[in-house]
Design an enzyme around this catalytic site. Sequence first.
Site: not given
Ligand code: 3H9
Length: 697
Positions: A104, A124
């Site tokens: 976004e 999301e």
């Molecule tokens: C959003 O954006 C809403 C908006 O539209 C509107 C708002 C108003 N936040 O998965 P990994 C942490 S909703 C905080 O092991 P990978 C994760 O917990 C969001 N922390 O690595 C982990 O922590 P730890 C939309 C996050 O390389 C570490 O990062 N976005 C977030 O296998 C590493 O993650 C998503 O839904 C976060 N957003 O995969 C994306 N993301 O080391 C969600 C990750 O302490 N994330 N962490 O265990 C993912 O899909 C995967 O984490 C990603 C990396 C592909 C990014």
Amino acid sequence: MSEAIGYERVGDIAILAANNPPVNALGHDVRNGLVDGIARAEADGAKAVLIYGEGKTYFAGADIREFGKPPTQPFLPDVCTRIEASPLIVVSALHGTALGGGLEIALGSHFRIAVPTARVGLPEVLIGVMPGAGGTQRLPRLVGVDVAVDVITSGRQIGAKEALAMGVLDRVVEGTPREIGLAYAQELLDSGAERRAISEMPAPEAVDFDALYNMVLQKGRGQIAPALAVRGVQACCELPFEEGMKRERELFMELMASDQRQGMIHAFFSERAVGKLPELKGVAPRNLNAVGVIGGGTMGAGIATAALLSGLSVVMLEMTAEAAEAARGRIESNLGGALKRGKLSQAQFEDLTTKALTLATDYAALGDVDLVIEAVFEDMGVKKQVFTQLDAVCKPGAILASNTSYLDINEIAACTKRPADVIGLHFFSPAHVMKLLEVVVADKTAADVVATGFALGNRLKKTSVRAGVCDGFIGNRILSTYRTCADHMILDGATPYQIDKALTDFGFAMGPYAVADLAGLDIGWAVRKRKRAEGVDPRARDFTYADKLCEDGHFGQKTGTGYYVYQAGKRAGVPNPDVMPLIEADRAAQGLTPRDFSDDEIVRRYMAAMVNEAAKVVGEGIARRPLDVDVTLLYGYGFPRYRGGPLKWADMVGLPGLLSDMQDWAKEDGYFWQPAPLLEELVAEGRTFDDLNKETA
Ligand code: 3H9
């Protein structure tokens, strides 16, 4: 400026570089930094702004850890609007995963360039919300309704090439995000390009959004986020941009307040927490290059397939050369699936089936492997023979694993001279498809053997859960209890079809009787026979209809009839007319008068049985934490992800109410409904399962 966003000038270009490891989530400091950075660039006389992320990725989304807490300004939609409103040319350079709020921000920028390995998406809905920072308003303006609805309701990640073709990206170039972003910004300045705000583009024509909403709702099997996201896209088509943004915010906040959002975020963090066990901190796994698999049936062939696909070499041991060839056939057919889907090339397929796979009929062939997984017949005598032979031929340090789904790993380990090297690795069938692995730790299993179990799980792209030794470990033990509860409801008046429907309406992928047909009714029959032979408590209710069904040759899908009749070529069955007469005969023989069950009561009893057994499993230390149970049921048993897992669900509906129901039901059947001591303890102390998760984090 916040430290999370660095500021630098290179000629006419101001650079805003995000530095918020691990994934540059858009937490409060990052949002602040972006707003300040844009203002500073404007005051600084810059002509363009470049936004990119340091480390492994552009922004991976809003900071999910802030969800559920009061939102703090600047809000993300306002940050995107502020970026877009800048009179300077704003370029975002993407690498890693530009997801959710990250994409976004990029859509709020005027131009988007990415490296070829970048992935974008609006995931999301996978965490129970929807794009809330303009994603439903800007994306349809850029790519049209059909593509936007697909991207937003699936939550899928899209590769740079596809995103370029869709029009989400303007350019894809090799290099670092900083280099390619600077060059692109300079080129835009040199060519006198004008800023390009998506919000100023015309909205696409409206479509039949009610029909689309209903279709998406139905597909989501009870999940509301994708359907509400459709309403956001509708707002894009029907309202001016600012009004559409307000509507998106309302829908987003509705989802933020939902139990489904809580459930899915719990699932997200739990699946990342399962592999982090305090006892494994600093423990290095043993080396794994070659594995042995004993038994080439469906399970063994599935395990071998998964191992081959991960790059391990495999020795497949069978009793005869014919059986070994049959195992090769199964493995080739599994790998053929990957070949067809384009996941393997023909050359890779040939390498895996010829060079990486060895067939053997002599245990001596296992002398050099690092790990052996036994997947033979579920019989303690047979397993002991296998392990005795493994003990004799395997090299020192080799790990000896059993894929048993319920037998005692301590007893198996005791027949070897190296119990510290023995472990349970319980795969789920088909093992090259199902994501769950129970790593079953026996009394004497060494820590580095456990660490190797988890390392193998990672390598095979499984989600691994630590389980202790008991009949059925975590998953099958709990399954056996909630299945028993369903069987009791059948004796008392419900039908298998009503139960299956009530549970699929609740969100399960399949009801318990359809699952039983898929697994094979002979499996449950064998378990009942074994348990009866071991001695069943006389207070336990018993039933015979399911045995009679098997005696009559109805084994489920494999024989074409079970609880359902399966017509050739169709996956879903229709009720088998032979079933209800057997149930009615059983009720009559036991002098039971059937009563009506509402769907609500069915779900309440089934779930209470599941939660109660799960609480026993946690209380006895078979599962380390409630979240380990939740992940097991989510990954291995079709539990609806948007409900978070049985223990998250229990927290949300309230533990006192569940306990009180069980106490009522115990008046009819005090043996089955014995509340778990842990559940009683949590209710007495006013705590939840999630409190336990936090205490053991
Ligand atoms: C959003 O954006 C809403 C908006 O539209 C509107 C708002 C108003 N936040 O998965 P990994 C942490 S909703 C905080 O092991 P990978 C994760 O917990 C969001 N922390 O690595 C982990 O922590 P730890 C939309 C996050 O390389 C570490 O990062 N976005 C977030 O296998 C590493 O993650 C998503 O839904 C976060 N957003 O995969 C994306 N993301 O080391 C969600 C990750 O302490 N994330 N962490 O265990 C993912 O899909 C995967 O984490 C990603 C990396 C592909 C990014």
